[in-house]
Design a protein around this motif. Structure first.
Motif, PDB file in Angstrom:
ATOM      1  N   THR A  66      32.620  49.505  35.968  1.00 10.36           N
ATOM      2  CA  THR A  66      31.773  50.646  36.345  1.00 10.36           C
ATOM      3  C   THR A  66      31.466  51.526  35.142  1.00 10.36           C
ATOM      4  OG1 THR A  66      33.687  52.003  36.947  1.00 10.36           O
ATOM      5  CG2 THR A  66      32.684  50.675  38.696  1.00 10.36           C
ATOM      6  N   GLN A  67      32.254  51.410  34.065  1.00  6.16           N
ATOM      7  CA  GLN A  67      32.051  52.216  32.859  1.00  6.16           C
ATOM      8  C   GLN A  67      31.191  51.511  31.812  1.00  6.16           C
ATOM      9  OE1 GLN A  67      33.205  55.411  32.880  1.00  6.16           O
ATOM     10  NE2 GLN A  67      33.831  54.885  34.958  1.00  6.16           N
ATOM     11  N   LEU A  68      30.816  50.264  32.074  1.00  3.34           N
ATOM     12  CA  LEU A  68      30.014  49.517  31.112  1.00  3.34           C
ATOM     13  C   LEU A  68      28.575  50.008  31.127  1.00  3.34           C
ATOM     14  CD1 LEU A  68      31.272  45.869  31.718  1.00  3.34           C
ATOM     15  CD2 LEU A  68      31.918  47.421  29.879  1.00  3.34           C
ATOM     16  N   THR A  97      28.677  41.670  38.964  1.00  2.47           N
ATOM     17  CA  THR A  97      28.380  40.907  40.183  1.00  2.47           C
ATOM     18  C   THR A  97      26.924  40.477  40.070  1.00  2.47           C
ATOM     19  OG1 THR A  97      29.959  42.217  41.448  1.00  2.47           O
ATOM     20  CG2 THR A  97      28.297  40.998  42.702  1.00  2.47           C
ATOM     21  N   VAL A  98      26.692  39.171  40.230  1.00  3.00           N
ATOM     22  CA  VAL A  98      25.371  38.602  39.973  1.00  3.00           C
ATOM     23  C   VAL A  98      24.850  37.903  41.223  1.00  3.00           C
ATOM     24  CG1 VAL A  98      24.066  37.091  38.432  1.00  3.00           C
ATOM     25  CG2 VAL A  98      26.142  38.189  37.603  1.00  3.00           C
ATOM     26  N   GLU A  99      23.634  38.251  41.613  1.00  4.22           N
ATOM     27  CA  GLU A  99      22.968  37.561  42.720  1.00  4.22           C
ATOM     28  C   GLU A  99      22.060  36.505  42.119  1.00  4.22           C
ATOM     29  OE1 GLU A  99      21.042  40.141  45.559  1.00  4.22           O
ATOM     30  OE2 GLU A  99      22.596  41.663  45.256  1.00  4.22           O
ATOM     31  N   VAL A 115      21.809  42.197  39.015  1.00  2.00           N
ATOM     32  CA  VAL A 115      23.090  42.337  38.327  1.00  2.00           C
ATOM     33  C   VAL A 115      23.624  43.723  38.700  1.00  2.00           C
ATOM     34  CG1 VAL A 115      24.286  42.400  36.111  1.00  2.00           C
ATOM     35  CG2 VAL A 115      22.316  40.913  36.417  1.00  2.00           C
ATOM     36  N   ARG A 116      24.866  43.742  39.228  1.00  2.00           N
ATOM     37  CA  ARG A 116      25.502  45.008  39.610  1.00  2.00           C
ATOM     38  C   ARG A 116      26.843  45.134  38.910  1.00  2.00           C
ATOM     39  NH1 ARG A 116      24.555  42.607  44.532  1.00  2.00           N
ATOM     40  NH2 ARG A 116      26.776  42.569  45.023  1.00  2.00           N
ATOM     41  N   TYR A 117      27.254  46.381  38.708  1.00  2.00           N
ATOM     42  CA  TYR A 117      28.547  46.659  38.084  1.00  2.00           C
ATOM     43  C   TYR A 117      29.368  47.481  39.076  1.00  2.00           C
ATOM     44  CZ  TYR A 117      25.469  45.502  34.271  1.00  2.00           C
ATOM     45  OH  TYR A 117      24.541  44.885  33.472  1.00  2.00           O
ATOM     46  N   GLU A 118      30.207  46.798  39.857  1.00  2.00           N
ATOM     47  CA  GLU A 118      30.945  47.452  40.944  1.00  2.00           C
ATOM     48  C   GLU A 118      32.401  47.607  40.604  1.00  2.00           C
ATOM     49  OE1 GLU A 118      30.104  44.526  43.949  1.00  2.00           O
ATOM     50  OE2 GLU A 118      28.249  45.521  44.461  1.00  2.00           O
TER      51      GLU A 118
END
Length: 158
Positions: free
Chosen positions: A78-80, A91-93, A155-158
């Motif tokens: 989450t800090q990237l 997390t990649v769709e 692309v998500r950063y969870e």
């Protein structure tokens, strides 16, 4: 020894397991060994041998987890500030170019990987093909089952 990437969740899972091994499992086995010793002859005491074997497993696992945590580079995704790039922990769709099937994966460390939960190891063929790509890119995956192409939808950063 080189640092091994680990997500915050993965590090916490290892710490929780380590705490359980030290505070619950180890004392239980020590008590079982003491009880089995009280029964007398240790040569033919199956309870004693089973408890000693269990103790060996627990001590080995404790050392293994401590080594992993000692060599871990814990990454808080989450800090990237990767701005749409696929990086460790993202997390990649994806959409399969041939079938149109959509899948979602999170790229995690070796110990966290669980394909049933959508978490793939950073060293897997899919993850290696995705790292560094951005939304809209096509990733070519060379896997044992053949070559597949995936479009990166999000692309998500969870």
């Amino acid at each position: 020894m080189s640092k091994v990437p680990l997500t915050l969740r993965g590090a916490e899972m290892l710490r929780t397991e380590l705490q359980k091994l030290k505070s619950e499992d180890r004392p239980r086995v020590v008590a079982a060994i003491a009880e089995a010793r009280a029964h007398g002859d240790l040569k033919e005491n199956a309870e004693y041998h089973a408890a000693r074997e269990q103790q060996g497993f627990i001590e080995g696992r404790i050392k293994e987890i401590e080594a992993k945590l000692g060599n871990a580079q814990v990454i808080d995704v989450t800090q990237l500030n990767a701005e749409g790039k696929v990086v460790f922990g993202a997390t990649v769709e994806l959409a399969d170019e041939d079938t149109g099937d959509e899948v979602t994966y999170q790229i995690v460390g070796e110990d966290e990987a669980d394909s049933k939960k959508g978490r793939i190891s950073v060293s897997s063929p899919i993850a290696r093909a995705l790292i560094g790509k951005e939304e809209g890119d096509i990733a070519v995956v060379h896997a044992p089952g053949g070559t597949r192409e995936y479009e990166i939808l999000a692309v998500r950063y969870e």
